[in-house]
Design an enzyme around this catalytic site. Structure first.
Site, PDB file in Angstrom:
ATOM      1  N   HIS A 166     -20.880   3.521 -31.397  1.00 35.94           N
ATOM      2  CA  HIS A 166     -21.817   3.540 -32.512  1.00 35.94           C
ATOM      3  C   HIS A 166     -22.536   2.211 -32.558  1.00 35.94           C
ATOM      4  O   HIS A 166     -22.007   1.180 -32.104  1.00 35.94           O
ATOM      5  CB  HIS A 166     -21.105   3.805 -33.845  1.00 35.94           C
ATOM      6  CG  HIS A 166     -19.963   2.871 -34.115  1.00 35.94           C
ATOM      7  ND1 HIS A 166     -20.122   1.570 -34.561  1.00 35.94           N
ATOM      8  CD2 HIS A 166     -18.623   3.049 -33.974  1.00 35.94           C
ATOM      9  CE1 HIS A 166     -18.944   0.999 -34.706  1.00 35.94           C
ATOM     10  NE2 HIS A 166     -18.004   1.867 -34.353  1.00 35.94           N
ATOM     11  N   LEU A 169     -28.298   1.779 -35.069  1.00 36.16           N
ATOM     12  CA  LEU A 169     -29.198   2.892 -35.362  1.00 36.16           C
ATOM     13  C   LEU A 169     -28.559   4.258 -35.194  1.00 36.16           C
ATOM     14  O   LEU A 169     -29.150   5.259 -35.577  1.00 36.16           O
ATOM     15  CB  LEU A 169     -30.437   2.816 -34.459  1.00 36.16           C
ATOM     16  CG  LEU A 169     -31.429   1.701 -34.772  1.00 36.16           C
ATOM     17  CD1 LEU A 169     -32.582   1.747 -33.790  1.00 36.16           C
ATOM     18  CD2 LEU A 169     -31.944   1.817 -36.191  1.00 36.16           C
ATOM     19  N   GLY A 170     -27.375   4.346 -34.627  1.00 36.00           N
ATOM     20  CA  GLY A 170     -26.832   5.693 -34.512  1.00 36.00           C
ATOM     21  C   GLY A 170     -25.597   5.838 -33.663  1.00 36.00           C
ATOM     22  O   GLY A 170     -25.185   4.928 -32.962  1.00 36.00           O
ATOM     23  N   ASP A 288     -34.152  -6.558 -28.991  1.00 32.86           N
ATOM     24  CA  ASP A 288     -32.722  -6.683 -29.282  1.00 32.86           C
ATOM     25  C   ASP A 288     -31.886  -6.869 -28.021  1.00 32.86           C
ATOM     26  O   ASP A 288     -30.849  -6.222 -27.850  1.00 32.86           O
ATOM     27  CB  ASP A 288     -32.245  -5.452 -30.058  1.00 32.86           C
ATOM     28  CG  ASP A 288     -30.899  -5.685 -30.755  1.00 32.86           C
ATOM     29  OD1 ASP A 288     -30.539  -6.858 -30.975  1.00 32.86           O
ATOM     30  OD2 ASP A 288     -30.220  -4.700 -31.082  1.00 32.86           O
TER      31      ASP A 288
END
Length: 443
Positions: A166, A169-170, A288
């Protein structure tokens, strides 16, 4: 196609970089280097000014070809790591099933509101925190519960095996593609499907990924929906993240930090830079970059988790990043090529030194030179990191190619120091002195 001009290399130049040694191309007949202006010729970036001497788009990439009226840049996979100078240990391809989480949960300390960033889902008075609910500060709904379970079939094609991990964002799921020989794929859904901003980011990620095609960047396969939630379908990248490599070294040394050998760390970054350069020429920023988002496969590196990818010149979309890697001007000036390269320098520093406090005390700075033996030993490495993390974006590297060229020089110094043998390379600034030639009537 042109041959790499570096001494001893027989590779070919593809997409501005050699497909053998992996280094940026250069024109040996040019009296001086432009300093990476070719990759700066992009729409104006928030908080930055485009140089007036940047060449037009048509002059930027000699390997660009056109199919059906649209420009695409060819890319070629390099079969090895190490820039031709370093032997990088290969990693075995892991069994995907062993990577599936037995009990997929988001740790309480990693639960934050997707809208305002406040801590949510935290335990109190000995009771565990809720995985679903509403933020006490702004009222936004949150959910940290996986939406898919083993055996679920998405879009009548992708059979879910379980959760792999995880992130911000998801959830990331492992699945089998029933339509293509049960090949392994990855489904990435929203961590908080009820949050509008997160949903917008996921949709934007799908559009960006559909445009991206580079051997060192994870490939998008499809985009599907189930029960009102969207999922990005990506190739399964079997390998080990750079974060996991460092963690394994630390565990093997009894819990004491054990950074990578500096030559190996530089080789990794030299493999990453062409992918970032490709994104920049495509008008995109990765934003990122960090150890978590770089995977070493058997013989290459791949950038994964493109959730933070951002269009150059976009002033409306949210910007995602990670403390300790993200440039200091992001909050007020937005991302840029220079801020992307800031994350590269930070990643290199975290790989090769015991960078204690890099997310707190030294969030935007380097540890003092006298405290780091590696900086004392390799002045060129220290200077490169200082330039890459300079407070003013204009003082940093302005293109991935420029940074790669300088980093290659550092690597040659390191290898020469470790082996005791010089590692010569052809100059990108000077040509041979031909005044002594005797092959012409005017000689």
């Amino acid at each position: 196609m042109t041959t790499c001009a570096r001494s001893g290399c027989t590779g070919a130049i593809e997409d501005g970089f050699c497909d053998l040694c992996g280094l940026a191309s250069f024109d040996e007949d040019a009296p001086a280097r432009d300093g990476g202006a070719a990759q700066q010729a992009q729409p104006a970036t928030v908080g930055r000014t485009r140089r007036s001497d940047d060449p037009p788009a048509a002059q930027r990439s000699p390997t660009t070809q056109r199919w059906g009226g649209s420009a695409r840049t060819r890319t070629t996979s390099r079969p090895h790591l190490g820039a031709g100078l370093v032997d990088v240990p290969a990693v075995p391809r892991p069994d995907p099933l062993r990577a599936v989480m037995v009990d997929p949960q988001v740790a309480e300390q990693r639960r934050f509101c997707g809208r305002c960033g406040s801590p949510v889902g935290r335990g109190r008075d000995g009771a565990p925190g809720r995985t679903e609910g509403f933020c006490r500060r702004c009222g936004a709904q949150f959910s940290f519960t996986p939406k898919l379970r083993a055996g679920d079939v998405v879009a009548e094609q992708y059979e879910v095996v379980g959760c792999l991990a995880h992130g911000g964002l998801g959830w990331i799921y492992l699945a089998r593609d029933r339509n293509v020989a049960d090949r392994w794929v990855v489904l990435k859904g929203l961590l908080n499907a009820a949050d509008e901003e997160a949903m917008a980011a996921a949709l934007a990620e799908r559009l960006f990924l559909a445009e991206v095609e580079h051997p060192n960047i994870v490939k998008i396969i499809n985009f599907v929906e189930r029960d009102g939630s969207g999922y990005i379908v990506m190739e399964y990248v079997g390998g080990v993240s750079l974060k996991a490599l460092l963690a394994a070294r630390r565990e093997a040394s009894g819990g004491v930090p054990d950074p990578l050998p500096v030559a190996q760390a530089i080789a990794y970054v030299l493999e990453i830079l062409p992918a970032l350069g490709y994104l920049h020429r495509s008008g995109l920023l990765f934003c990122d970059l960090k150890l978590d988002n770089v995977i070493q496969t058997q013989d290459s590196l791949k950038l994964i988790d493109l959730g933070g990818v951002y269009r150059i010149g976009d002033t409306l979309s949210p910007v995602y990043g990670t403390a300790g890697y993200q440039a200091p001007e992001i909050d007020h000036a937005g991302p840029s090529i220079a801020s992307d390269l800031f994350t590269v320098a930070r990643t290199l520093a975290v790989l090769c030194i015991d960078f204690d406090g890099f997310q707190s005390t030294h969030r935007h700075t380097l540890a003092p030179r006298h405290e780091v033996a590696l900086f004392e030993r390799y002045d060129s490495l220290y200077r490169l990191l200082c330039k890459g993390t300079a407070p003013n974006p204009d003082d940093r590297f302005q293109s991935a190619q420029e940074m790669a060229d300088q980093l290659y020089g550092v690597l040659r110094e390191v290898v020469a120091d470790e082996t005791g043998a010089p590692v010569p390379a052809r100059s990108t600034l000077f040509t041979a002195d031909f005044r002594g030639r005797q092959d012409g009537p005017d000689a």
